[in-house]
Design a protein around this motif. Structure first.
Motif, PDB file in Angstrom:
ATOM      1  N   GLU A  16     -40.130  73.060  84.644  1.00  0.00           N
ATOM      2  CA  GLU A  16     -39.614  73.672  82.536  1.00  0.00           C
ATOM      3  C   GLU A  16     -38.772  72.494  82.144  1.00  0.00           C
ATOM      4  O   GLU A  16     -38.341  71.732  82.552  1.00  0.00           O
ATOM      5  CB  GLU A  16     -38.844  75.017  82.667  1.00  0.00           C
ATOM      6  CG  GLU A  16     -40.025  76.537  83.342  1.00  0.00           C
ATOM      7  CD  GLU A  16     -38.805  77.325  83.264  1.00  0.00           C
ATOM      8  OE1 GLU A  16     -37.880  77.405  82.355  1.00  0.00           O
ATOM      9  OE2 GLU A  16     -39.421  77.772  83.525  1.00  0.00           O
ATOM     10  N   LEU A  17     -38.178  72.584  80.544  1.00  0.00           N
ATOM     11  CA  LEU A  17     -37.760  71.360  79.802  1.00  0.00           C
ATOM     12  C   LEU A  17     -36.259  71.154  80.572  1.00  0.00           C
ATOM     13  O   LEU A  17     -35.910  70.169  80.273  1.00  0.00           O
ATOM     14  CB  LEU A  17     -37.736  71.984  78.312  1.00  0.00           C
ATOM     15  CG  LEU A  17     -37.166  70.311  77.314  1.00  0.00           C
ATOM     16  CD1 LEU A  17     -38.132  69.286  77.595  1.00  0.00           C
ATOM     17  CD2 LEU A  17     -36.738  71.785  76.339  1.00  0.00           C
ATOM     18  N   LYS A  18     -35.481  72.392  80.978  1.00  0.00           N
ATOM     19  CA  LYS A  18     -34.033  71.673  81.104  1.00  0.00           C
ATOM     20  C   LYS A  18     -34.068  71.706  82.551  1.00  0.00           C
ATOM     21  O   LYS A  18     -33.214  70.406  82.728  1.00  0.00           O
ATOM     22  CB  LYS A  18     -33.145  73.216  81.169  1.00  0.00           C
ATOM     23  CG  LYS A  18     -32.794  73.873  80.793  1.00  0.00           C
ATOM     24  CD  LYS A  18     -32.769  75.094  79.887  1.00  0.00           C
ATOM     25  CE  LYS A  18     -30.993  75.450  80.079  1.00  0.00           C
ATOM     26  NZ  LYS A  18     -30.008  76.679  79.976  1.00  0.00           N
ATOM     27  N   ARG A  20     -35.884  69.076  84.269  1.00  0.00           N
ATOM     28  CA  ARG A  20     -36.844  68.127  83.928  1.00  0.00           C
ATOM     29  C   ARG A  20     -35.733  67.490  82.898  1.00  0.00           C
ATOM     30  O   ARG A  20     -35.087  66.009  83.881  1.00  0.00           O
ATOM     31  CB  ARG A  20     -38.238  68.011  82.872  1.00  0.00           C
ATOM     32  CG  ARG A  20     -38.983  67.291  82.330  1.00  0.00           C
ATOM     33  CD  ARG A  20     -40.071  67.181  81.133  1.00  0.00           C
ATOM     34  NE  ARG A  20     -40.681  69.092  82.740  1.00  0.00           N
ATOM     35  CZ  ARG A  20     -42.070  68.276  82.614  1.00  0.00           C
ATOM     36  NH1 ARG A  20     -42.125  67.100  83.864  1.00  0.00           N
ATOM     37  NH2 ARG A  20     -42.819  69.634  83.273  1.00  0.00           N
TER      38      ARG A  20
END
Length: 99
Positions: A16-18, A20
């Motif tokens: 997920e983005l966080k 990453r």
């Protein structure tokens, strides 16, 4: 190069983005030579929903594996980014531990 990094790599479904964003910040801090990129990445991390405490803790963790000078420089950059963004570095205080 931009399409690969921000299109292909960031779009992969396994992370997920966080998390990453945390990995990217830690990698840039570890390099010790990417202050401009780290400044930009800190802004992206805030925009992705990471809190100042999460950013600070991730960068402090770098000191264990990279170097204290690199981690301190990264923390100084984060503090500058927080100030420009109008965000307190202690916006989400860690809850007190129970005795």
């Amino acid at each position: 190069m931009v399409e690969f990094g921000f299109g292909d790599v960031y779009a992969r479904p396994g992370l997920e983005l966080k998390p990453r964003e945390r990995v990217t910040m830690a990698s840039l801090a570890t390099l010790g030579t990417a202050a401009r990129q780290l400044r930009c990445q800190n802004r992206h991390a805030l925009n992705a929903g990471l809190t100042p405490i999460e950013i600070t803790e991730a960068l402090m963790h770098v000191a264990l594996y990279a170097s204290f000078p690199d981690a301190l420089n990264a923390l100084i950059i984060a503090k500058e980014v927080f100030a420009v963004a109008g965000v307190s570095p202690l916006a989400d205080p860690v809850p007190a531990k129970e005795p």
